[in-house]
Design an enzyme around this catalytic site. Structure first.
Site, PDB file in Angstrom:
ATOM      1  N   CYS A 117       0.848  -1.185   0.000  1.00  0.00           N
ATOM      2  CA  CYS A 117       0.000   0.000   0.000  1.00  0.00           C
ATOM      3  C   CYS A 117       0.889   1.242   0.000  1.00  0.00           C
ATOM      4  O   CYS A 117       1.784   1.380   0.836  1.00  0.00           O
ATOM      5  CB  CYS A 117      -0.895  -0.015   1.237  1.00  0.00           C
ATOM      6  SG  CYS A 117      -1.673   1.558   1.614  1.00  0.00           S
ATOM      7  N   GLU A 118       0.669   2.146  -0.938  1.00  0.00           N
ATOM      8  CA  GLU A 118       1.528   3.322  -1.037  1.00  0.00           C
ATOM      9  C   GLU A 118       1.257   4.350   0.062  1.00  0.00           C
ATOM     10  O   GLU A 118       2.040   5.274   0.237  1.00  0.00           O
ATOM     11  CB  GLU A 118       1.368   3.978  -2.408  1.00  0.00           C
ATOM     12  CG  GLU A 118       0.027   4.621  -2.668  1.00  0.00           C
ATOM     13  CD  GLU A 118      -0.042   5.265  -4.042  1.00  0.00           C
ATOM     14  OE1 GLU A 118      -0.774   6.250  -4.173  1.00  0.00           O
ATOM     15  OE2 GLU A 118       0.629   4.786  -4.972  1.00  0.00           O
ATOM     16  N   HIS A 119       0.173   4.168   0.799  1.00  0.00           N
ATOM     17  CA  HIS A 119      -0.147   5.124   1.863  1.00  0.00           C
ATOM     18  C   HIS A 119       0.566   4.818   3.176  1.00  0.00           C
ATOM     19  O   HIS A 119       0.938   5.732   3.911  1.00  0.00           O
ATOM     20  CB  HIS A 119      -1.658   5.157   2.104  1.00  0.00           C
ATOM     21  CG  HIS A 119      -2.439   5.563   0.895  1.00  0.00           C
ATOM     22  ND1 HIS A 119      -3.655   5.002   0.559  1.00  0.00           N
ATOM     23  CD2 HIS A 119      -2.163   6.461  -0.073  1.00  0.00           C
ATOM     24  CE1 HIS A 119      -4.101   5.553  -0.557  1.00  0.00           C
ATOM     25  NE2 HIS A 119      -3.208   6.429  -0.964  1.00  0.00           N
ATOM     26  N   HIS A 120       0.747   3.512   3.470  1.00  0.00           N
ATOM     27  CA  HIS A 120       1.352   3.135   4.755  1.00  0.00           C
ATOM     28  C   HIS A 120       2.549   2.192   4.611  1.00  0.00           C
ATOM     29  O   HIS A 120       3.168   1.818   5.600  1.00  0.00           O
ATOM     30  CB  HIS A 120       0.296   2.473   5.660  1.00  0.00           C
ATOM     31  CG  HIS A 120      -0.895   3.336   5.928  1.00  0.00           C
ATOM     32  ND1 HIS A 120      -2.069   3.211   5.233  1.00  0.00           N
ATOM     33  CD2 HIS A 120      -1.073   4.344   6.824  1.00  0.00           C
ATOM     34  CE1 HIS A 120      -2.938   4.104   5.680  1.00  0.00           C
ATOM     35  NE2 HIS A 120      -2.365   4.805   6.633  1.00  0.00           N
ATOM     36  N   GLN A 158      -5.139  -0.548  -4.779  1.00  0.00           N
ATOM     37  CA  GLN A 158      -5.755  -1.670  -5.491  1.00  0.00           C
ATOM     38  C   GLN A 158      -6.527  -1.209  -6.728  1.00  0.00           C
ATOM     39  O   GLN A 158      -6.534  -1.902  -7.753  1.00  0.00           O
ATOM     40  CB  GLN A 158      -6.678  -2.439  -4.541  1.00  0.00           C
ATOM     41  CG  GLN A 158      -7.250  -3.718  -5.155  1.00  0.00           C
ATOM     42  CD  GLN A 158      -8.011  -4.545  -4.154  1.00  0.00           C
ATOM     43  OE1 GLN A 158      -7.671  -4.596  -2.979  1.00  0.00           O
ATOM     44  NE2 GLN A 158      -9.072  -5.202  -4.596  1.00  0.00           N
ATOM     45  N   HIS A 186      -6.121  -5.967   3.126  1.00  0.00           N
ATOM     46  CA  HIS A 186      -5.163  -4.881   3.323  1.00  0.00           C
ATOM     47  C   HIS A 186      -4.733  -4.808   4.784  1.00  0.00           C
ATOM     48  O   HIS A 186      -5.565  -4.619   5.674  1.00  0.00           O
ATOM     49  CB  HIS A 186      -5.792  -3.547   2.909  1.00  0.00           C
ATOM     50  CG  HIS A 186      -6.020  -3.429   1.435  1.00  0.00           C
ATOM     51  ND1 HIS A 186      -5.322  -2.544   0.633  1.00  0.00           N
ATOM     52  CD2 HIS A 186      -6.859  -4.111   0.597  1.00  0.00           C
ATOM     53  CE1 HIS A 186      -5.732  -2.672  -0.621  1.00  0.00           C
ATOM     54  NE2 HIS A 186      -6.663  -3.612  -0.669  1.00  0.00           N
ATOM     55  N   CYS A 188      -3.275  -2.483   6.206  1.00  0.00           N
ATOM     56  CA  CYS A 188      -3.507  -1.163   6.793  1.00  0.00           C
ATOM     57  C   CYS A 188      -4.887  -1.092   7.444  1.00  0.00           C
ATOM     58  O   CYS A 188      -5.147  -0.212   8.269  1.00  0.00           O
ATOM     59  CB  CYS A 188      -3.355  -0.062   5.743  1.00  0.00           C
ATOM     60  SG  CYS A 188      -4.443  -0.243   4.321  1.00  0.00           S
TER      61      CYS A 188
END
Length: 227
Positions: A117-120, A158, A186, A188
């Site tokens: 995940c590019e956010h976390h 995704q 996920h 996250c």
């Protein structure tokens, strides 16, 4: 006699010239390979230092036995997790697309995928289901799994991952339609935030006949997902 000698000499010169070019080409390849390896080592070293800083800022002692090589291991792992940035569809599909008079649906389901995940920067993982309607061209089945790998081995969300897989297959094969569904969990959402252990995210992209023809779309969903 002189004529034959000159001819032999010219022939030898041509052979030497070809040999020289071959040697120069191999030397060029070796130099390019050495340059790339040096670049990789430099990047690994930079990422290693960054991980060392992160661990230190978290309050860890990076000199203790258990963590001595952790920054290096983490750096190499992150480079492996993101190998998709160094690969293109052209790299894997060019020699695996074949002319074939087949126009019925082709489905490869339950393709395992792992991404970050590019956010976390925590994993999400699950399965991809891919279908396409050939338009006089088919592709080696294992290559569809490789397409998934190229785009999943990057920092992702995704929704974008699903679109990229579908668009790549559509561009390479020019089929009558492409369908991609991804089901993933996920971390996250599991390890942090709402912490819902059993939550799954399902995304889909339908192109061509899968988008315009409800019957075709339902056939794919029935075969791929059992719905």
């Amino acid at each position: 006699m002189e004529f034959h000698y000159a001819t032999e000499m010219n022939g030898n010169v041509a052979k030497v010239s070809r040999l020289s070019k071959c040697i120069e080409s191999k030397q060029g390849d070796l130099e390019e390979k050495a340059s790339k390896e040096s670049e990789v080592l430099t990047k690994t070293s930079c990422i290693e230092k960054a991980y060392c800083t992160i661990l230190s800022e978290l309050g860890e002692n990076t000199e203790r036995e258990g963590l001595l090589r952790t920054p290096l291991r983490a750096a190499k792992a992150m480079q492996f997790f993101t190998t998709g940035y160094q690969l293109t569809i052209k790299d894997i599909l060019n020699d695996a697309i074949f002319d074939e008079n087949h126009d019925e649906m082709v489905i490869v389901r339950d393709i395992d995928l792992f991404s970050l995940c590019e956010h976390h920067l925590v994993p999400f993982f699950g399965k991809a289901h891919i279908a396409y309607l050939p338009n006089k061209k088919v592709v080696g089945l294992s290559k569809l799994a490789r397409v998934v790998e190229i785009f999943s081995r990057r920092l992702q969300v995704q929704e974008r991952l699903t679109k990229q897989i579908a668009a790549a297959i559509h561009e390479a094969l020019e089929p009558a339609g492409v369908a991609v569904v991804i089901e993933a969990a996920h971390m996250c959402m599991v390890m942090r935030g709402v912490q819902k252990m059993n939550a799954k995210t399902v995304t889909s992209v339908m192109l061509g006949a899968f988008q315009t023809n409800a019957e075709t779309r339902e056939e794919f969903l029935s075969l791929a997902l059992g719905k």
